[in-house]
Design a protein around this motif. Structure first.
Motif, PDB file in Angstrom:
ATOM      1  N   THR A 133      28.631  24.208   3.014  1.00 39.17           N
ATOM      2  CA  THR A 133      28.268  25.625   3.039  1.00 39.17           C
ATOM      3  C   THR A 133      27.302  25.936   4.182  1.00 39.17           C
ATOM      4  O   THR A 133      27.065  27.106   4.474  1.00 39.17           O
ATOM      5  N   SER A 137      18.123  22.963  -1.104  1.00 37.14           N
ATOM      6  CA  SER A 137      18.580  24.303  -0.714  1.00 37.14           C
ATOM      7  C   SER A 137      17.431  25.293  -0.567  1.00 37.14           C
ATOM      8  O   SER A 137      17.440  26.118   0.334  1.00 37.14           O
ATOM      9  N   ARG A 151      29.234  29.476  -2.220  1.00 34.46           N
ATOM     10  CA  ARG A 151      28.083  29.384  -3.128  1.00 34.46           C
ATOM     11  C   ARG A 151      28.137  30.461  -4.208  1.00 34.46           C
ATOM     12  O   ARG A 151      27.853  30.201  -5.363  1.00 34.46           O
ATOM     13  N   LYS A 208      30.697  29.513  -6.566  1.00 34.67           N
ATOM     14  CA  LYS A 208      30.468  28.144  -7.026  1.00 34.67           C
ATOM     15  C   LYS A 208      31.637  27.210  -6.715  1.00 34.67           C
ATOM     16  O   LYS A 208      31.745  26.130  -7.267  1.00 34.67           O
TER      17      LYS A 208
END
Length: 186
Positions: free
Chosen positions: A60, A70, A86, A89
């Motif tokens: 990502t 993150s 994201r 998911k």
């Protein structure tokens, strides 16, 4: 006995998820190839009994992003496609392979990085590493991420103490229906 049943469910659901998700995974991998040039992301994470394992996800962030949690990464490092992954998911889909292999469970504490010393200490103090890490759990559906190590470890320990088959299905259901926002990014 519950652990044996949970492992059996993990195997069944991961096989089913990988078979059903394969076409989606192939499409996402192709799009990811154009997005970052390297759609599959592998990273050493802390597993059960603090043993390392290689976590597999869809990438990502840009390839040159530092390996940090993150919440410590810059939002500028997330690609447009990465934001979509994201939000939906779908970046977690390859982790079903980790579940099938037995490195992870569908439900358990999210695996941390070895450089997250404060979280490792908090989890060690609460015996969180006695179980396999998971794709989702109580903390994730309540939007508690790795930016609050003590709260996360407390929530993980509570989940482990109270894990029943009903809660196992509840956490999976809430995750599948979009409850929880995932890890925060600066």
């Amino acid at each position: 006995m519950t652990q044996v049943v949970i492992r059996l469910l993990d195997i069944i659901f991961s096989i089913f998820g990988l078979l059903i998700g394969l076409p989606i995974l192939l499409i996402l991998t192709i799009v990811g190839w154009f997005d970052t040039g390297s759609p599959i992301f592998r990273q050493q994470r802390v597993g059960r009994h603090q043993k390392p394992f290689t976590l597999v996800k869809l990438r990502t962030m840009k390839k040159d992003t530092a390996h940090v949690a993150s919440h410590l990464a810059s939002a500028a490092s997330i690609t447009r496609f990465g934001r979509f992954l994201r939000r939906t998911k779908l970046d977690e889909l390859p982790q079903l392979w980790n579940v099938l292999k037995g490195d992870m469970s569908l439900v358990g504490p999210r695996p941390c990085l070895y450089n997250q010393i404060e979280l490792i200490t908090e989890r060690t103090n609460r015996n969180v590493f006695d179980v396999k890490p998971g794709i989702t759990g109580l903390a994730q559906i309540n939007e508690i991420d790795m930016s609050t190590p003590e709260l996360l470890a407390e929530t993980d320990a509570k989940m482990i103490r109270e894990l029943t088959l009903l809660n196992y299905f509840k956490y999976i259901f809430h995750t599948a229906t979009g409850k929880g926002a995932g890890d925060r990014v600066l």
